[in-house]
Design a protein around this motif. Structure first.
Motif, short mmCIF file in Angstrom:
data_model
loop_
_atom_site.label_atom_id
_atom_site.label_comp_id
_atom_site.label_asym_id
_atom_site.label_seq_id
_atom_site.Cartn_x
_atom_site.Cartn_y
_atom_site.Cartn_z
N LEU A 38 110.45 40.89 90.99
CA LEU A 38 111.33 40.31 92.01
C LEU A 38 112.37 39.42 91.36
N ARG A 39 111.98 38.62 90.39
CA ARG A 39 112.94 37.76 89.69
C ARG A 39 114.05 38.58 89.05
N ALA A 40 113.68 39.68 88.43
CA ALA A 40 114.67 40.53 87.76
C ALA A 40 115.68 41.08 88.77
N ARG A 41 115.19 41.50 89.92
CA ARG A 41 116.08 42.07 90.94
C ARG A 41 116.97 41.00 91.55
N LEU A 42 116.42 39.80 91.76
CA LEU A 42 117.23 38.70 92.30
C LEU A 42 118.29 38.27 91.30
N LYS A 43 117.95 38.29 90.02
CA LYS A 43 118.93 37.92 88.99
C LYS A 43 120.08 38.91 88.97
N GLU A 44 119.77 40.20 89.09
CA GLU A 44 120.83 41.23 89.13
C GLU A 44 121.70 41.05 90.37
N TYR A 45 121.07 40.72 91.48
CA TYR A 45 121.82 40.50 92.72
C TYR A 45 122.79 39.33 92.56
N LEU A 46 122.33 38.25 91.94
CA LEU A 46 123.18 37.09 91.72
C LEU A 46 124.33 37.42 90.76
N LYS A 47 124.05 38.22 89.76
CA LYS A 47 125.10 38.63 88.81
C LYS A 47 126.17 39.46 89.52
N HIS A 48 125.73 40.40 90.36
CA HIS A 48 126.68 41.25 91.08
C HIS A 48 127.57 40.45 92.02
N SER A 49 127.00 39.35 92.57
CA SER A 49 127.77 38.53 93.50
C SER A 49 128.50 37.39 92.79
N GLY A 50 128.45 37.40 91.45
CA GLY A 50 129.17 36.39 90.67
C GLY A 50 128.59 35.00 90.75
N ARG A 51 127.28 34.90 91.01
CA ARG A 51 126.66 33.58 91.17
C ARG A 51 125.60 33.29 90.12
N TRP A 52 125.61 34.04 89.04
CA TRP A 52 124.66 33.77 87.95
C TRP A 52 125.44 33.38 86.70
N GLN A 110 125.26 27.40 90.36
CA GLN A 110 124.65 26.09 90.63
C GLN A 110 123.16 26.26 90.88
N ALA A 111 122.37 25.42 90.23
CA ALA A 111 120.92 25.58 90.22
C ALA A 111 120.29 25.52 91.61
N ASN A 112 120.77 24.63 92.48
CA ASN A 112 120.09 24.39 93.76
C ASN A 112 120.66 25.18 94.93
N VAL A 113 121.54 26.13 94.65
CA VAL A 113 122.11 26.94 95.72
C VAL A 113 121.15 28.08 96.08
N PRO A 114 120.86 28.28 97.37
CA PRO A 114 119.95 29.36 97.77
C PRO A 114 120.50 30.73 97.36
N VAL A 115 119.61 31.64 97.05
CA VAL A 115 120.02 33.00 96.67
C VAL A 115 120.63 33.73 97.86
N PHE A 116 120.01 33.56 99.04
CA PHE A 116 120.43 34.32 100.22
C PHE A 116 121.27 33.45 101.15
N ALA A 175 115.11 28.60 90.97
CA ALA A 175 113.80 29.22 91.19
C ALA A 175 113.73 30.59 90.53
N VAL A 176 114.82 31.33 90.59
CA VAL A 176 114.86 32.65 89.95
C VAL A 176 114.76 32.47 88.43
N ARG A 177 115.40 31.43 87.92
CA ARG A 177 115.39 31.18 86.48
C ARG A 177 113.98 30.81 85.99
N THR A 178 113.30 29.96 86.74
CA THR A 178 111.99 29.46 86.29
C THR A 178 110.81 30.29 86.80
N GLY A 179 111.06 31.08 87.87
CA GLY A 179 109.98 31.86 88.45
C GLY A 179 109.11 31.08 89.42
N ARG A 180 109.54 29.87 89.78
CA ARG A 180 108.79 29.02 90.70
C ARG A 180 109.72 28.37 91.70
#
Length: 286
Positions: free
Chosen positions: A175-189, A192-198, A152-157
């Motif tokens: 919001l997408r940009a901030r979530l992407k940075e959060y995933l990068k910091h946590s080593g999850r970017w 897996q595509a279907n894993v929840p961000v939080f 969802a972060v990748r596609t924006g939907r």
């Protein structure tokens, strides 16, 4: 079927089969269990029928419960009775006129919301800071956070499913940009595509109790009344802000995932103070 713990479990299974949300199933089961205890005690004096259901309804009002709470309990129990094949035992809900303004004591303002976000940021609680912004910027429910995935972060939907419906939520670019940075910091970017961000520390999706507790811990630092701080209030703030910009109530109902536009009206009610100011502006007094 008879009124028993076994039939209550069967009703719970039926609610799940109907794809009711976990929270709805939990609340309905709790309310029906309260009713079951009342019935089991009352059957010593009354045969089971509409009279004992009406007696339970009266006891709820006598106990000082609000009409909205009484009606929520009756909705659960009436559904249970219809499931048991006893529709003749169902009772009417409490009739009440729709309120035209809401309680200011539970109204979370935009500035109070920002103070909560800033408090989370100062304390280094990045996940909480982003969760608050995700709910408030999209209007999704806490139970729907699991649909905000890496994909969802990748596609924006984000595609949200539940209660027999499916709707698409757009994620704002910032919001997408901030979530992407959060995933990068946590080593999850990209991850897996279907894993929840939080996720919790145990790897499970966040739920309402987790988030409520974390939000309440910000109140002192943010100088916000704890009675105003609960996850659902973020949806209300989204609704009020959206409606102030675009008076399209039907569109807002779709965004929030409401089956009835009457539910959406509750979200955009003004406070009593705002209603009083409007009455003053009418200039109908000498």
């Amino acid at each position: 079927m008879t009124i028993s713990q076994q039939s209550l479990q069967a009703y719970r299974a039926e609610l799940l089969r109907q794809e009711k949300s976990q929270m709805t199933v939990q609340i309905y089961t709790k309310n029906c269990r309260e009713f079951l205890h009342f019935v089991q005690a009352g059957l010593k004096s009354f045969p089971f029928g509409k009279a004992i259901v009406h007696t339970w309804k009266t006891s709820l009002s006598t106990a000082g419960l609000s009409p909205a709470t009484v009606n929520a309990k009756l909705a659960a129990v009436n559904g249970f009775l219809r499931f048991l094949g006893r529709p003749e035992c169902c009772v009417r809900q409490v009739r009440r006129q729709r309120r035209v303004f809401r309680d200011k004591g539970r109204d979370l303002s935009h500035s109070e919301y920002l103070r909560l976000v800033q408090a989370a940021k100062r304390q280094g609680r990045e996940r909480l800071c982003l969760v608050l912004q995700t709910i408030c910027a999209t209007g999704i429910r806490v139970s729907e956070l699991r649909f905000v995935t890496v994909e969802a972060v990748r596609t924006g939907r984000a595609t949200v499913t539940g209660k027999g419906k499916c709707r698409e939520i757009l994620l704002p670019g910032k919001l997408r940009a901030r979530l992407k940075e959060y995933l990068k910091h946590s080593g999850r970017w990209p991850g897996q595509a279907n894993v929840p961000v939080f996720l919790t520390a145990g790897g499970r999706p966040l739920d309402r109790s987790n988030l409520w507790r974390e939000m309440r811990s910000l109140c002192a630092a943010a100088k916000v009344d704890p009675h105003k701080v609960f996850p659902h209030n973020l949806r209300h703030l989204f609704a009020k802000t959206f409606y102030a910009l675009d008076k399209d109530l039907a569109k807002l109902a779709d965004l929030l995932g409401h089956a009835s536009i009457e539910t959406t009206r509750i979200y955009i009610m003004e406070t009593g103070a705002a209603h009083a100011r409007m009455l003053e502006r009418m200039h109908l007094l000498l």
